[in-house]
Design a protein around this motif. Structure first.
Motif, PDB file in Angstrom:
ATOM      1  N   SER A   7       0.851  -1.179   0.000  1.00  0.00           N
ATOM      2  CA  SER A   7       0.000   0.000   0.000  1.00  0.00           C
ATOM      3  C   SER A   7       0.888   1.231   0.000  1.00  0.00           C
ATOM      4  CB  SER A   7      -0.936   0.004   1.215  1.00  0.00           C
ATOM      5  OG  SER A   7      -0.193   0.008   2.414  1.00  0.00           O
ATOM      6  N   GLY A   8       0.278   2.369  -0.259  1.00  0.00           N
ATOM      7  CA  GLY A   8       1.006   3.625  -0.159  1.00  0.00           C
ATOM      8  C   GLY A   8       1.386   4.263  -1.481  1.00  0.00           C
ATOM      9  N   GLY A   9       1.126   3.577  -2.585  1.00  0.00           N
ATOM     10  CA  GLY A   9       1.438   4.181  -3.875  1.00  0.00           C
ATOM     11  C   GLY A   9       0.462   5.290  -4.222  1.00  0.00           C
ATOM     12  N   GLY A  10       0.741   5.972  -5.314  1.00  0.00           N
ATOM     13  CA  GLY A  10      -0.150   7.039  -5.750  1.00  0.00           C
ATOM     14  C   GLY A  10       0.520   7.970  -6.718  1.00  0.00           C
ATOM     15  N   LEU A  11      -0.115   9.092  -6.948  1.00  0.00           N
ATOM     16  CA  LEU A  11       0.382  10.132  -7.846  1.00  0.00           C
ATOM     17  C   LEU A  11       0.989  11.246  -7.007  1.00  0.00           C
ATOM     18  CD1 LEU A  11       0.592  11.495 -10.646  1.00  0.00           C
ATOM     19  CD2 LEU A  11      -1.727  12.381 -10.255  1.00  0.00           C
ATOM     20  N   VAL A  12       2.206  11.614  -7.329  1.00  0.00           N
ATOM     21  CA  VAL A  12       2.890  12.661  -6.576  1.00  0.00           C
ATOM     22  C   VAL A  12       3.677  13.527  -7.553  1.00  0.00           C
ATOM     23  CG1 VAL A  12       4.912  11.201  -6.143  1.00  0.00           C
ATOM     24  CG2 VAL A  12       4.394  13.078  -4.587  1.00  0.00           C
ATOM     25  N   GLN A  13       3.832  14.775  -7.225  1.00  0.00           N
ATOM     26  CA  GLN A  13       4.628  15.671  -8.064  1.00  0.00           C
ATOM     27  C   GLN A  13       6.110  15.435  -7.826  1.00  0.00           C
ATOM     28  OE1 GLN A  13       3.263  19.681  -7.243  1.00  0.00           O
ATOM     29  NE2 GLN A  13       1.845  19.614  -8.972  1.00  0.00           N
ATOM     30  N   ALA A  14       6.888  15.741  -8.822  1.00  0.00           N
ATOM     31  CA  ALA A  14       8.341  15.636  -8.684  1.00  0.00           C
ATOM     32  C   ALA A  14       8.796  16.434  -7.469  1.00  0.00           C
ATOM     33  CB  ALA A  14       9.022  16.137  -9.947  1.00  0.00           C
ATOM     34  N   GLY A  15       9.708  15.842  -6.719  1.00  0.00           N
ATOM     35  CA  GLY A  15      10.192  16.455  -5.493  1.00  0.00           C
ATOM     36  C   GLY A  15       9.448  16.018  -4.248  1.00  0.00           C
ATOM     37  N   ASP A  62      23.798  -0.420  -6.221  1.00  0.00           N
ATOM     38  CA  ASP A  62      24.382   0.884  -6.546  1.00  0.00           C
ATOM     39  C   ASP A  62      23.394   1.756  -7.306  1.00  0.00           C
ATOM     40  OD1 ASP A  62      27.721  -0.441  -7.167  1.00  0.00           O
ATOM     41  OD2 ASP A  62      26.702   0.142  -5.310  1.00  0.00           O
ATOM     42  N   SER A  63      22.464   1.109  -7.997  1.00  0.00           N
ATOM     43  CA  SER A  63      21.523   1.857  -8.822  1.00  0.00           C
ATOM     44  C   SER A  63      20.425   2.537  -8.017  1.00  0.00           C
ATOM     45  CB  SER A  63      20.884   0.931  -9.863  1.00  0.00           C
ATOM     46  OG  SER A  63      20.245  -0.160  -9.221  1.00  0.00           O
ATOM     47  N   THR A  64      20.235   2.093  -6.765  1.00  0.00           N
ATOM     48  CA  THR A  64      19.174   2.706  -5.955  1.00  0.00           C
ATOM     49  C   THR A  64      19.652   4.058  -5.447  1.00  0.00           C
ATOM     50  OG1 THR A  64      18.138   0.639  -5.281  1.00  0.00           O
ATOM     51  CG2 THR A  64      17.852   2.523  -3.825  1.00  0.00           C
ATOM     52  N   PRO A  65      18.873   5.070  -5.678  1.00  0.00           N
ATOM     53  CA  PRO A  65      19.307   6.402  -5.228  1.00  0.00           C
ATOM     54  C   PRO A  65      19.299   6.507  -3.712  1.00  0.00           C
ATOM     55  CG  PRO A  65      17.070   6.477  -6.069  1.00  0.00           C
ATOM     56  CD  PRO A  65      17.581   5.100  -6.381  1.00  0.00           C
ATOM     57  N   GLY A  66      20.124   7.373  -3.193  1.00  0.00           N
ATOM     58  CA  GLY A  66      20.170   7.598  -1.761  1.00  0.00           C
ATOM     59  C   GLY A  66      18.885   8.189  -1.230  1.00  0.00           C
ATOM     60  N   ARG A  67      17.982   8.493  -2.105  1.00  0.00           N
ATOM     61  CA  ARG A  67      16.692   9.050  -1.694  1.00  0.00           C
ATOM     62  C   ARG A  67      15.746   7.976  -1.155  1.00  0.00           C
ATOM     63  NH1 ARG A  67      14.156   9.920  -6.039  1.00  0.00           N
ATOM     64  NH2 ARG A  67      15.574   9.004  -7.567  1.00  0.00           N
ATOM     65  N   LYS A  87      11.378  11.558  -8.587  1.00  0.00           N
ATOM     66  CA  LYS A  87      11.575  12.041  -9.949  1.00  0.00           C
ATOM     67  C   LYS A  87      10.667  11.268 -10.898  1.00  0.00           C
ATOM     68  CE  LYS A  87      16.459  12.957  -8.970  1.00  0.00           C
ATOM     69  NZ  LYS A  87      17.856  12.714  -9.386  1.00  0.00           N
ATOM     70  N   PRO A  88      10.357  11.844 -12.041  1.00  0.00           N
ATOM     71  CA  PRO A  88       9.503  11.126 -13.000  1.00  0.00           C
ATOM     72  C   PRO A  88      10.039   9.740 -13.356  1.00  0.00           C
ATOM     73  CG  PRO A  88       9.651  13.423 -13.626  1.00  0.00           C
ATOM     74  CD  PRO A  88      10.610  13.228 -12.470  1.00  0.00           C
ATOM     75  N   GLU A  89      11.357   9.586 -13.361  1.00  0.00           N
ATOM     76  CA  GLU A  89      11.924   8.271 -13.704  1.00  0.00           C
ATOM     77  C   GLU A  89      11.718   7.232 -12.609  1.00  0.00           C
ATOM     78  OE1 GLU A  89      13.473  11.236 -13.849  1.00  0.00           O
ATOM     79  OE2 GLU A  89      15.585  11.085 -13.195  1.00  0.00           O
ATOM     80  N   ASP A  90      11.196   7.641 -11.457  1.00  0.00           N
ATOM     81  CA  ASP A  90      10.848   6.686 -10.401  1.00  0.00           C
ATOM     82  C   ASP A  90       9.472   6.072 -10.640  1.00  0.00           C
ATOM     83  OD1 ASP A  90      12.340   8.964  -8.076  1.00  0.00           O
ATOM     84  OD2 ASP A  90      13.226   7.113  -8.860  1.00  0.00           O
ATOM     85  N   THR A 118       2.051  -1.950  -6.253  1.00  0.00           N
ATOM     86  CA  THR A 118       1.382  -0.667  -6.053  1.00  0.00           C
ATOM     87  C   THR A 118       1.993   0.354  -7.018  1.00  0.00           C
ATOM     88  OG1 THR A 118       0.699   0.980  -4.399  1.00  0.00           O
ATOM     89  CG2 THR A 118       2.922   0.066  -4.155  1.00  0.00           C
ATOM     90  N   GLN A 119       1.140   1.084  -7.701  1.00  0.00           N
ATOM     91  CA  GLN A 119       1.595   2.024  -8.723  1.00  0.00           C
ATOM     92  C   GLN A 119       2.092   3.316  -8.086  1.00  0.00           C
ATOM     93  OE1 GLN A 119       1.600   1.753 -12.311  1.00  0.00           O
ATOM     94  NE2 GLN A 119       2.797   3.646 -12.109  1.00  0.00           N
ATOM     95  N   VAL A 120       3.260   3.736  -8.496  1.00  0.00           N
ATOM     96  CA  VAL A 120       3.798   5.040  -8.125  1.00  0.00           C
ATOM     97  C   VAL A 120       3.979   5.836  -9.414  1.00  0.00           C
ATOM     98  CG1 VAL A 120       5.790   6.264  -7.202  1.00  0.00           C
ATOM     99  CG2 VAL A 120       4.937   4.216  -6.044  1.00  0.00           C
ATOM    100  N   THR A 121       3.350   6.983  -9.470  1.00  0.00           N
ATOM    101  CA  THR A 121       3.455   7.847 -10.635  1.00  0.00           C
ATOM    102  C   THR A 121       3.943   9.215 -10.180  1.00  0.00           C
ATOM    103  OG1 THR A 121       1.637   6.700 -11.728  1.00  0.00           O
ATOM    104  CG2 THR A 121       2.256   8.860 -12.595  1.00  0.00           C
ATOM    105  N   VAL A 122       5.045   9.654 -10.766  1.00  0.00           N
ATOM    106  CA  VAL A 122       5.629  10.952 -10.415  1.00  0.00           C
ATOM    107  C   VAL A 122       5.472  11.870 -11.615  1.00  0.00           C
ATOM    108  CG1 VAL A 122       7.665  12.143  -9.562  1.00  0.00           C
ATOM    109  CG2 VAL A 122       7.276   9.746  -8.940  1.00  0.00           C
ATOM    110  N   SER A 123       4.753  12.944 -11.411  1.00  0.00           N
ATOM    111  CA  SER A 123       4.524  13.889 -12.496  1.00  0.00           C
ATOM    112  C   SER A 123       5.572  14.995 -12.470  1.00  0.00           C
ATOM    113  CB  SER A 123       3.135  14.498 -12.377  1.00  0.00           C
ATOM    114  OG  SER A 123       3.017  15.228 -11.169  1.00  0.00           O
ATOM    115  N   SER A 124       5.898  15.479 -13.649  1.00  0.00           N
ATOM    116  CA  SER A 124       6.932  16.527 -13.737  1.00  0.00           C
ATOM    117  C   SER A 124       6.324  17.917 -13.637  1.00  0.00           C
ATOM    118  CB  SER A 124       7.690  16.384 -15.057  1.00  0.00           C
ATOM    119  OG  SER A 124       6.791  16.455 -16.139  1.00  0.00           O
TER     120      SER A 124
END
Length: 124
Positions: A7-15, A62-67, A87-90, A118-124
């Motif tokens: 759970s916890g996915g959704g649409l979020v703005q970049a940042g 190594d590919s996982t961002p520190g974020r 980021k949108p690429e997430d 769970t879908q995560v969508t990051v909009s730019s």
């Protein structure tokens, strides 16, 4: 059998930030490690992070961002993925998985149980 529910996915703005949860039930005592993978449209499933079920071990490629930070609460049989500065690429479907034995963590084939994603969508 082990059942996993994300759970916890959704649409979020970049940042922005999201915290995904994955609740395990059933034979949780048999779990060795739990992990997060993600799969973007048209891409292969990618290992994001893992947490040892019975120790404090945390694993990131190594590919996982520190974020991104994986954590767990054994009392709740739940693991989490905190994602910051998205980021949108997430954008992807994020899956949790459980493995019952020690093996190469990055290979999806080594996991025995999977959540529905769970879908995560990051909009730019």
């Amino acid at each position: 059998q082990v059942q996993l529910v994300e759970s916890g996915g959704g649409l979020v703005q970049a940042g922005g930030s999201l915290k995904l949860s994955c609740a395990a039930s059933g034979r949780t005592f048999a779990i060795y490690v739990m992990a997060w993978f993600r799969q973007a449209s048209g891409e292969e499933r990618e290992f994001v992070a893992a947490a040892s079920w019975n120790s404090g071990g945390r694993y990131y490629p190594d590919s996982t961002p520190g974020r991104f930070t994986v954590s767990k609460d054994n009392a709740k049989n739940t693991i989490y993925l905190q994602m910051n500065s998205l980021k949108p690429e997430d954008t992807a479907v994020y899956y949790c998985a459980a493995a019952l034995r020690r093996s190469q963590l990055t290979k999806a084939d080594n996991y025995d149980y999977w959540g529905q994603g769970t879908q995560v969508t990051v909009s730019s």
